[in-house]
Design an enzyme around this catalytic site. Structure first.
Site, PDB file in Angstrom:
ATOM      1  N   HIS A 126       0.701  -1.328  -0.057  1.00 49.96           N
ATOM      2  CA  HIS A 126       0.000   0.230   0.016  1.00 49.96           C
ATOM      3  C   HIS A 126       0.736   1.275  -0.053  1.00 49.96           C
ATOM      4  CE1 HIS A 126       0.370   0.765   4.479  1.00 49.96           C
ATOM      5  NE2 HIS A 126       0.435  -0.353   4.791  1.00 49.96           N
ATOM      6  N   ASP A 128      -0.289   4.350   1.434  1.00 42.49           N
ATOM      7  CA  ASP A 128      -0.327   5.520   2.545  1.00 42.49           C
ATOM      8  C   ASP A 128       0.308   4.999   3.879  1.00 42.49           C
ATOM      9  OD1 ASP A 128      -2.131   3.308   2.802  1.00 42.49           O
ATOM     10  OD2 ASP A 128      -3.399   4.263   4.172  1.00 42.49           O
ATOM     11  N   ASP A 161       6.429   0.509   6.756  1.00 44.03           N
ATOM     12  CA  ASP A 161       5.004   0.027   6.524  1.00 44.03           C
ATOM     13  C   ASP A 161       4.334   1.386   5.531  1.00 44.03           C
ATOM     14  OD1 ASP A 161       2.493  -0.461   6.726  1.00 44.03           O
ATOM     15  OD2 ASP A 161       2.192   0.004   8.829  1.00 44.03           O
ATOM     16  N   GLU A 195      -5.110   1.973   3.033  1.00 39.96           N
ATOM     17  CA  GLU A 195      -4.910   0.795   3.792  1.00 39.96           C
ATOM     18  C   GLU A 195      -5.162   1.095   5.273  1.00 39.96           C
ATOM     19  OE1 GLU A 195      -3.236  -2.385   6.351  1.00 39.96           O
ATOM     20  OE2 GLU A 195      -2.597  -0.328   6.034  1.00 39.96           O
ATOM     21  N   GLU A 196      -4.475   2.201   5.755  1.00 41.50           N
ATOM     22  CA  GLU A 196      -4.233   2.535   7.229  1.00 41.50           C
ATOM     23  C   GLU A 196      -5.621   3.004   7.752  1.00 41.50           C
ATOM     24  OE1 GLU A 196      -2.046   1.692   8.785  1.00 41.50           O
ATOM     25  OE2 GLU A 196      -0.075   1.815   7.485  1.00 41.50           O
ATOM     26  N   ASP A 221       0.793 -10.197   0.669  1.00 40.90           N
ATOM     27  CA  ASP A 221       0.734  -8.731   1.166  1.00 40.90           C
ATOM     28  C   ASP A 221       1.744  -8.718   2.286  1.00 40.90           C
ATOM     29  OD1 ASP A 221      -0.082  -6.305   1.444  1.00 40.90           O
ATOM     30  OD2 ASP A 221      -2.148  -6.520   1.872  1.00 40.90           O
ATOM     31  N   HIS A 464       4.599   2.335  13.072  1.00 37.87           N
ATOM     32  CA  HIS A 464       3.656   3.074  13.603  1.00 37.87           C
ATOM     33  C   HIS A 464       4.121   3.879  14.682  1.00 37.87           C
ATOM     34  CE1 HIS A 464      -0.441   1.309  11.679  1.00 37.87           C
ATOM     35  NE2 HIS A 464       0.654   1.327  10.832  1.00 37.87           N
TER      36      HIS A 464
END
Length: 492
Positions: A126, A128, A161, A195-196, A221, A464
């Protein structure tokens, strides 16, 4: 012989019998899901220009494709810049890939293979990233969106990520395209833009592929990685997620009369009722069971652990309560064995001296395979009993995924490559968070979740979090893995 002697003799016999069964089962135990790299012809590795790949990742980090909780704060132009950058940076890949933009900014690429009878492969990453926690910017060694290369790593939000996967995948595609590779099997790349925030991008991509009748051999994924210091062995283990938990948030509302705080009702009002309901739901948690992908991981890694662990794993009929107890010592371990319940948000009165007319709590569930949102709701309603509260889902829940095969040809390719690159045992695992691949169950029976990077358990805190970074060694490892995966899987 006396009665007491007969009892003692019987007890001794039972103990010896149990010991014999344990010994035989341990001696004949074979760990599941072990892949022999020699059983699959793996493509050779091509040279990787690590400095170039790292520089490209640093550039990608600088695009602030941040998915905020309030979508009005997003900057769509940043996604446009990223898309233009991908096209300019990977011209050879874009010559062989057909590019589509759907659902605003989600990308779907197709590299058509020469044999349409072969099911395609789907690779995902992804675009984002999550925001940086306000006030924490000063704790970063390098500013989160500066894309700095220093101390042997690319620093910045999204470097792992999931722009790390996106960029290294395109580095691999560019290399094989420039090298003249011609796939037999069609390759599809899906890059969701939101996705987030459990967004619409991957859902739309899955719907598009389903509408075209795509039945892929497998989907890959993000989700798991090579753990450098696996808690069971203290050594590296490559964990490939074969399933992921469902996601649901329950809204608990306690209606109340409201009024002035100087004259509270005898029952305490909505806040007290809500507190009792949340506590009841939380205290009526789902039991932990030594089953499913979480248990399969321990079984698969047991031959590489201490003899005691192997004995326990080979004899779960006897030792499963102990295995549950040991695994549940950490929150992450416990999460592998049951549906989790996490109260996260509260809302009451807008003013300290006003009784609320309703009090609300939100409880986040990560639903384990074997449970469903229906069983979760039923359990919560049973827990609150006669309390005057209303339970509902804040959004339509995502159910837990199916469990993918650990004996299919797709598993053999992925596990063979993961084991060859990491020189570590390969084991299945359960992804306790969520990925875009949750929507691909109708596209492929086998959906796997794995990033070919090596991290220590403690390193995962930066995902994160603060000081997110991808080492140059991991950049090289990821480019090489994706290159070999494309050339191996699309040539079979």
């Amino acid at each position: 012989m006396s009665w007491g002697g007969k009892v003692a003799l019987t007890a001794v016999g039972l103990v010896l019998g149990v010991a014999a069964v344990v010994a035989v089962r341990t001696a004949t135990f074979k760990a599941p899901a072990q892949a022999d790299p020699a059983s699959v012809h793996l493509a050779a590795a091509r040279p990787v220009d690590v400095a170039k790949a790292a520089d490209h990742l640093a550039q990608a980090v600088r695009f602030q494709t941040i998915s905020h909780q309030d979508r009005a704060e997003d900057q769509p132009a940043e996604w446009d810049k990223l898309h233009a950058w991908l096209q300019a940076t990977y011209p050879q890949a874009h010559k062989v890939l057909t590019r589509e933009v759907i659902a605003d900014h989600t990308l779907v690429y197709t590299w058509t293979g020469s044999n349409p009878a072969l099911p395609p492969i789907v690779l995902m990453a992804h675009q984002d990233v999550v925001p940086v926690t306000p006030g924490s910017e000063g704790q970063w060694k390098h500013a989160p969106f500066d894309g700095v290369i220093a101390d042997g790593a690319v620093w910045g939000r999204g470097s792992i990520d999931d722009k790390g996967s996106l960029v290294t995948l395109f580095e691999a595609l560019e290399t094989v395209a420039a090298g003249g590779f011609k796939p037999l099997r069609t390759i599809i790349v899906v890059s969701g833009h939101d996705e987030e925030v459990r967004g619409v991008g991957a859902r739309a991509a899955a719907a598009l592929l389903k509408s075209r009748g795509v039945k892929a051999q497998f989907v890959l994924d993000e989700g798991m990685a090579v753990v450098a210091d696996h808690p069971v062995t203290g050594k590296p283990a490559a964990i490939i997620g074969t399933a992921e938990k469902g996601y649901a948030t329950m809204k608990v509302v306690a209606p109340a009369t409201g009024g002035h705080s100087s004259a509270p009702p005898k029952d305490g009002g909505g806040v007290v009722t809500l507190a009792r309901a949340v506590e009841a739901i939380h205290d009526n948690g789902f039991p932990m069971k030594f089953q499913g992908p979480g248990a399969d991981m321990l079984k698969a890694i047991s031959p590489h652990a201490s003899p005691v662990v192997k004995i326990f794993a080979a004899n779960t009929w006897l030792f499963s309560p102990l295995l549950v107890s040991v695994t549940a010592k950490s929150p992450a371990g416990a999460a592998m064995l049951h549906t989790t319940i996490a109260p996260t948000m509260l809302k009451g009165s807008p003013k300290e001296n006003v009784l609320p007319q309703d009090a609300t709590a939100w409880i986040n569930y990560r639903i384990a395979p074997g449970d469903t949102s229906a069983t979760v709701m039923a359990r919560a309603k049973d827990a609150v009993g006669g309390l005057p509260v209303e339970l509902s889902w804040s959004k339509t829940p995502d159910e837990p995924s199916a469990v993918s095969s650990t004996s299919s040809d797709a598993w053999k390719v992925l596990a063979g490559l993961a084991g060859d690159e990491s020189e570590a045992p390969v084991v299945p695992g359960l992804v306790t968070a969520g990925t875009d691949s949750r929507y691909m169950g109708g596209v492929a029976s086998d959906v796997y979740r794995f990033q070919p990077l090596v991290l220590k358990v403690d390193d995962t805190k930066m995902i994160h979090g603060t000081n997110e970074r991808l080492t140059l060694a991991n950049v090289e490892r990821m480019v090489r893995f994706y290159q070999r995966l494309v050339e191996t899987a699309a040539s079979r």
